[in-house]
Scaffold this active site. Sequence first.
Site, short mmCIF file in Angstrom:
data_model
loop_
_atom_site.label_atom_id
_atom_site.label_comp_id
_atom_site.label_asym_id
_atom_site.label_seq_id
_atom_site.Cartn_x
_atom_site.Cartn_y
_atom_site.Cartn_z
N HIS A 21 83.98 59.79 62.15
CA HIS A 21 82.87 61.04 60.71
C HIS A 21 83.10 60.51 59.29
CE1 HIS A 21 82.53 64.75 59.10
NE2 HIS A 21 81.64 64.74 58.86
N HIS A 63 78.97 61.48 49.96
CA HIS A 63 79.22 63.02 51.37
C HIS A 63 78.71 64.28 50.26
CE1 HIS A 63 79.16 66.99 53.09
NE2 HIS A 63 78.70 66.42 54.56
#
Length: 378
Positions: A21, A63
Amino acid sequence: MAPVPRPGATPPVSRAATYAHRGSSGLAPENTAAAFELAIAEGADYIETDVQLSADGELVIIHDVTLARTTDARTAYAYRAPWNVHDFTLAELKKLDAGGWYGTEFSGQRILTFDELLDLLGGRVGLNLELKSPAVNPGLAQAVAARLRRRREWIEPGARPQPLIVGSFDEQALRDFHTQLPDVPVSLITYDVPEGGKLTGLAGWIFSVNPDIRRLRPEDAVRVIEVGMALVPWTVDSPELWRWALDLGADGMITNYPYALRDMLHGRGRVPGAAGVVIEDISYHSPDAHVVLRNVSDQPVDVSGWYLRNQASDRIEVGAGYVIPPGGLLRVHTGPGTDDATTYHNGRTTGFWNSTNGDSAGLHRADGAIVDLYAYII
Ligand code: G3P
Ligand code: CA
């Protein structure tokens, strides 16, 4: 506190895939070359990462929709609050430090372009690319598809060196991408698995579902599997949750700790490791939020220089000079207070542990190695 599910005696299996991730973001600054290289070295099957658009239409790997948390934009561009990614050109983004916030040893890491990411991966690992926040990045799906057409090695079935999956929380963005490149598998990222007929309809064109592990019910997992979709929950960051996900039939897991997950999947399980200290509990309520560390060994453990990170990679210290006796504990408080033999205070005035959905904690030794992982669900 609601405990994480503890399903008991599920034996480790190696069938499920490991999705790193934002790279190996438990040990390196998320979405940087350092985090991606580490994840590859650790044997992850996929890199999960996030793509957005710069002001001049370049595809960039980051992100958050703002630069504030994971770069030095607040100082480098002090007068450009709120530092939205899409308000900065690629040249401006390239001037930012994307690693120093995590640790000085990572200073100099830069925001990558999508092309730089593909060059870095180089056929060494799969890619799970998230179309991040299409609402503030209009045209993102089309831009990614257009760039992939110029990187044919990633989109031609049979030519792909490694698998590619394109995901999003945004179903319309996924449809837009799928229309452009129907041979590339797509995944729906979601908090809750869609109900009944909706899920069946999605199964006609969507390869996998990425549900929030904290909200995934066994019956939801069954429905995903029954309609023939892959089940790959996020973000699964403790041994208990990894076993829970496996019990539910997960085909893979998205985690900040790919090396530790792979260890468990291969029956090694070095976390919790040999350092003798575990995270026994997290009390997340401010202003008394604290972590309870327990020495489960028969030797005193000097925890000087140790630290904790939450799932967002923010860091608090465990307390210099503390030695936890065998069987003893140390309470590590986020906020201010008076220290004593079993209590250390970080003196922070802002929250640290997520008190809305749950959080996970990594306990690190002074050299950065992970000693224990812990997760809680609210
Ligand atoms: O792929 C699922 C996961 O990455 C979604 O959460 O916020 O980390 O992008 P987020
Ligand atoms: Ca993501």
